[in-house]
Design a protein around this motif. Structure first.
Motif, mmCIF file in Angstrom:
data_model
loop_
_atom_site.group_PDB
_atom_site.id
_atom_site.type_symbol
_atom_site.label_atom_id
_atom_site.label_comp_id
_atom_site.label_asym_id
_atom_site.label_seq_id
_atom_site.Cartn_x
_atom_site.Cartn_y
_atom_site.Cartn_z
ATOM 1 N N ASP A 1 -44.173 -26.211 -47.348
ATOM 2 C CA ASP A 1 -43.564 -26.246 -48.726
ATOM 3 C C ASP A 1 -44.682 -25.614 -49.454
ATOM 4 O O ASP A 1 -45.961 -25.492 -49.008
ATOM 5 N N VAL A 2 -44.673 -25.135 -50.717
ATOM 6 C CA VAL A 2 -45.234 -24.664 -51.543
ATOM 7 C C VAL A 2 -46.621 -25.721 -51.753
ATOM 8 O O VAL A 2 -46.202 -26.894 -52.266
ATOM 9 N N CYS A 3 -47.645 -24.982 -52.024
ATOM 10 C CA CYS A 3 -48.819 -26.104 -52.009
ATOM 11 C C CYS A 3 -48.571 -26.713 -53.508
ATOM 12 O O CYS A 3 -48.389 -26.084 -54.391
ATOM 13 N N SER A 4 -48.690 -28.008 -53.346
ATOM 14 C CA SER A 4 -48.824 -28.691 -54.842
ATOM 15 C C SER A 4 -50.117 -28.458 -55.496
ATOM 16 O O SER A 4 -49.881 -28.925 -56.850
ATOM 17 N N VAL A 5 -51.004 -27.948 -55.038
ATOM 18 C CA VAL A 5 -52.434 -28.051 -55.768
ATOM 19 C C VAL A 5 -52.462 -26.383 -56.540
ATOM 20 O O VAL A 5 -52.597 -26.780 -57.665
ATOM 21 N N CYS A 6 -52.275 -25.602 -55.824
ATOM 22 C CA CYS A 6 -52.249 -24.118 -56.280
ATOM 23 C C CYS A 6 -50.868 -23.656 -56.679
ATOM 24 O O CYS A 6 -50.957 -22.520 -57.106
ATOM 25 N N HIS A 7 -49.887 -24.243 -56.189
ATOM 26 C CA HIS A 7 -48.502 -23.736 -56.437
ATOM 27 C C HIS A 7 -48.166 -22.411 -55.622
ATOM 28 O O HIS A 7 -47.351 -21.779 -56.647
ATOM 29 N N GLY A 8 -48.834 -22.203 -54.726
ATOM 30 C CA GLY A 8 -48.469 -21.170 -53.758
ATOM 31 C C GLY A 8 -49.367 -19.998 -54.085
ATOM 32 O O GLY A 8 -49.264 -19.020 -53.441
ATOM 33 N N THR A 9 -50.230 -19.782 -55.033
ATOM 34 C CA THR A 9 -51.065 -18.900 -55.077
ATOM 35 C C THR A 9 -51.902 -18.578 -54.068
ATOM 36 O O THR A 9 -52.629 -17.710 -53.830
ATOM 37 N N GLY A 10 -52.508 -19.680 -53.440
ATOM 38 C CA GLY A 10 -53.767 -19.695 -52.493
ATOM 39 C C GLY A 10 -55.106 -19.714 -53.192
ATOM 40 O O GLY A 10 -55.938 -19.870 -52.419
ATOM 41 N N ALA A 11 -54.913 -19.858 -54.604
ATOM 42 C CA ALA A 11 -56.288 -19.651 -55.218
ATOM 43 C C ALA A 11 -56.707 -21.146 -55.715
ATOM 44 O O ALA A 11 -55.734 -21.733 -56.226
ATOM 45 N N GLU A 12 -57.767 -21.576 -55.900
ATOM 46 C CA GLU A 12 -58.233 -22.610 -56.556
ATOM 47 C C GLU A 12 -57.753 -22.784 -57.936
ATOM 48 O O GLU A 12 -58.019 -21.876 -58.650
ATOM 49 N N PRO A 13 -57.226 -23.869 -58.298
ATOM 50 C CA PRO A 13 -56.897 -23.910 -59.786
ATOM 51 C C PRO A 13 -58.104 -23.424 -60.822
ATOM 52 O O PRO A 13 -59.110 -24.069 -60.478
ATOM 53 N N GLY A 14 -57.759 -22.870 -61.706
ATOM 54 C CA GLY A 14 -58.817 -22.341 -62.741
ATOM 55 C C GLY A 14 -59.185 -20.852 -62.288
ATOM 56 O O GLY A 14 -59.734 -20.169 -63.089
ATOM 57 N N THR A 15 -58.779 -20.286 -61.165
ATOM 58 C CA THR A 15 -59.060 -19.186 -60.550
ATOM 59 C C THR A 15 -57.753 -18.472 -60.207
ATOM 60 O O THR A 15 -56.828 -18.908 -60.178
ATOM 61 N N THR A 16 -57.855 -17.039 -60.328
ATOM 62 C CA THR A 16 -56.804 -16.076 -59.940
ATOM 63 C C THR A 16 -57.054 -14.986 -59.005
ATOM 64 O O THR A 16 -58.108 -14.543 -58.848
ATOM 65 N N GLY B 1 -51.461 -8.242 -50.518
ATOM 66 C CA GLY B 1 -51.630 -7.394 -51.939
ATOM 67 C C GLY B 1 -52.692 -8.071 -52.882
ATOM 68 O O GLY B 1 -52.852 -7.551 -53.817
ATOM 69 N N GLU B 2 -53.149 -9.150 -52.530
ATOM 70 C CA GLU B 2 -53.998 -9.679 -53.244
ATOM 71 C C GLU B 2 -55.409 -10.420 -52.622
ATOM 72 O O GLU B 2 -54.947 -10.718 -51.343
ATOM 73 N N MET B 3 -56.347 -10.287 -53.234
ATOM 74 C CA MET B 3 -57.325 -11.091 -52.370
ATOM 75 C C MET B 3 -57.769 -12.661 -52.987
ATOM 76 O O MET B 3 -57.953 -12.418 -54.493
ATOM 77 N N VAL B 4 -57.814 -13.551 -52.407
ATOM 78 C CA VAL B 4 -58.218 -14.702 -52.926
ATOM 79 C C VAL B 4 -60.070 -14.999 -52.531
ATOM 80 O O VAL B 4 -60.179 -15.171 -51.340
ATOM 81 N N THR B 5 -60.629 -15.083 -53.621
ATOM 82 C CA THR B 5 -61.936 -14.965 -53.622
ATOM 83 C C THR B 5 -62.439 -16.721 -53.773
ATOM 84 O O THR B 5 -63.574 -17.019 -53.080
ATOM 85 N N SER B 6 -61.485 -17.804 -54.205
ATOM 86 C CA SER B 6 -62.032 -18.946 -54.263
ATOM 87 C C SER B 6 -60.871 -19.591 -53.621
ATOM 88 O O SER B 6 -59.836 -20.038 -54.190
ATOM 89 N N PRO B 7 -60.699 -19.897 -52.277
ATOM 90 C CA PRO B 7 -59.292 -20.382 -51.554
ATOM 91 C C PRO B 7 -58.939 -22.001 -52.269
ATOM 92 O O PRO B 7 -60.112 -22.716 -52.456
ATOM 93 N N CYS B 8 -57.781 -22.226 -52.436
ATOM 94 C CA CYS B 8 -57.446 -23.517 -52.828
ATOM 95 C C CYS B 8 -57.942 -24.474 -51.801
ATOM 96 O O CYS B 8 -57.673 -24.429 -50.339
ATOM 97 N N ARG B 9 -58.450 -25.562 -52.390
ATOM 98 C CA ARG B 9 -59.056 -26.614 -51.544
ATOM 99 C C ARG B 9 -57.749 -27.621 -50.740
ATOM 100 O O ARG B 9 -57.605 -27.961 -49.619
ATOM 101 N N GLY B 10 -56.510 -27.346 -51.273
ATOM 102 C CA GLY B 10 -55.463 -28.065 -50.741
ATOM 103 C C GLY B 10 -54.888 -27.251 -49.564
ATOM 104 O O GLY B 10 -54.211 -28.140 -48.597
ATOM 105 N N CYS B 11 -54.770 -25.981 -49.555
ATOM 106 C CA CYS B 11 -53.914 -25.320 -48.515
ATOM 107 C C CYS B 11 -55.073 -24.199 -47.802
ATOM 108 O O CYS B 11 -54.442 -23.357 -46.948
ATOM 109 N N SER B 12 -56.234 -24.278 -48.194
ATOM 110 C CA SER B 12 -57.293 -23.252 -47.537
ATOM 111 C C SER B 12 -56.823 -22.022 -47.677
ATOM 112 O O SER B 12 -57.057 -21.008 -47.021
#
Length: 371
Positions: free
Chosen positions: A137-152, A189-200
């Motif tokens: 399912d879509v990560c409940s922390v980052c809502h699918g972006t893969g990035a830590e909330p507060g980062t893009t 197409g994107e690079m995640v510099t600060s990975p979400c703690r909920g979904c790595s």
């Protein structure tokens, strides 16, 4: 509108062709009719027909549906499981052609299967069942972006956000575009510099899902119930796949089913068979009365109207068929033996051969003709 061509005919293979034979036929025809190579009128349409045929026959679920029902059997099964004709070609040859779909385009998620075991009566009359199953399912922390909330995420500098790296190269088929997944961002197409703690940083998480499902009356072993949108999530905001609930019905102690009818084997004694009787017969809805006519023989089938299985696609129900068997006693009391001996004295001692019916004779004749 022209009628669709048979997929096996499109690839030039037999209906029982193995996956290897399908792949070989596809390779050969795709090279021959690729529009970047073959400039003949109709080559592009032929190429699309070849790809469509392979897309169906190389997938076990869609091939089974097509083999059983033809093109009509594919109406309820998605014809795109996350790849287009260009991607099929790239899978074999490593290059695509103009107009191919971007790897970042929305893609439908995978389907899930749930095997559900029902009691015999639940399969007959329907039921409401609670399903418990795991899915992505879509990560409940980052809502699918893969990035830590507060980062893009940032756009990938290697592919400029396309998720693909394209190179023109010369092949035996001419000048072709070699399309590969971007090695820097793995196609996102994107690079995640600060990975979400909920979904790595993956954007998805494993969840346990609970869903109520209505089982319609009359389902049988192997019946599939499709629940739309309850499968795995799609890529790049694509739609979810579906959940297919596959039914298995437990056997019953007394009853068995034959299409829309319920069958019951019932033993009666010699007196009931000879003199006739009124007996109670179990049905799926409780006991019912059945009149045994005098002179009933073993194997006689009697019908209880409307006591069978609800019809899935039309109104009404099947019947209950009661197969009678005359139970010959093995252990008699002294009184029972004396009574039987008195009865035997009134019935003669001859054992007569049974005359064969016209139907039996016809069966023999047909059997000889077939042999």
């Amino acid at each position: 509108m022209a009628e669709k061509r048979d997929y096996y005919e499109s690839l030039g293979v037999a209906r029982g062709a193995s996956p290897e034979e399908l792949k070989g036929a596809y390779r050969s025809l795709a090279k021959q009719y690729h529009p970047d190579v073959n400039k003949d009128p109709g080559a592009e349409e032929r190429f699309k027909e070849i790809n469509e045929a392979y897309a169906v026959l190389s997938d076990a679920q869609r091939r089974a549906a097509y083999d059983r029902f033809g093109h009509a059997g594919l109406k309820d099964i998605p014809t795109d499981f996350g790849f287009g004709f260009s991607e099929i070609f790239e899978e074999f040859f490593g290059f695509g052609f103009g107009g191919g779909r971007s790897r970042r385009a929305p893609r439908r998620g995978a389907d899930l299967r749930y095997d559900l075991t029902l009691e015999f009566e639940e399969a007959i009359f329907g039921a409401e069942k609670q399903l418990e199953f795991g899915r992505q399912d879509v990560c409940s922390v980052c809502h699918g972006t893969g990035a830590e909330p507060g980062t893009t995420p940032t756009r990938c500098s290697t592919c400029q956000g396309s998720g693909e790296v394209r190179q023109v190269r010369q092949t035996f088929l001419g000048s072709m575009v070699n399309v590969t997944t971007c090695p820097n961002c793995s196609g996102r197409g994107e690079m995640v510099t600060s990975p979400c703690r909920g979904c790595s940083g993956t954007g998805i998480e494993r969840r346990q899902i609970s869903r109520m499902v209505e089982i319609p009356p009359g389902v049988d072993n192997g019946t599939q119930i499709r629940i739309g949108g309850e499968g795995e999530p799609g890529a790049n905001n694509g739609p979810r796949g579906d959940l297919y609930v596959v039914i298995r019905a437990k056997p019953h102690r007394y009853f068995r089913r034959r299409q829309e009818d319920i069958l019951l084997d019932l033993s009666i004694n010699v007196a009931q068979a000879t003199l006739g009787a009124q007996v109670k017969v179990p049905t799926l809805e409780g006991d019912d009365e059945l009149r045994i006519p005098p002179g009933t023989q073993s194997g006689k089938v009697m019908r209880l109207k409307g006591k069978g299985i609800p019809r899935l696609r039309r109104n009404g129900r099947g019947d209950q068929l009661v197969i009678l068997s005359v139970d010959i006693p093995r252990n008699l009391t002294k009184e029972q033996r004396e009574l039987f001996e008195q009865l035997a004295g009134t019935m003669g001692t001859e054992a007569l051969p049974q005359e064969r019916s016209l139907l039996d004779a016809l069966k023999d004749m047909l059997g000889n003709l077939i042999d």
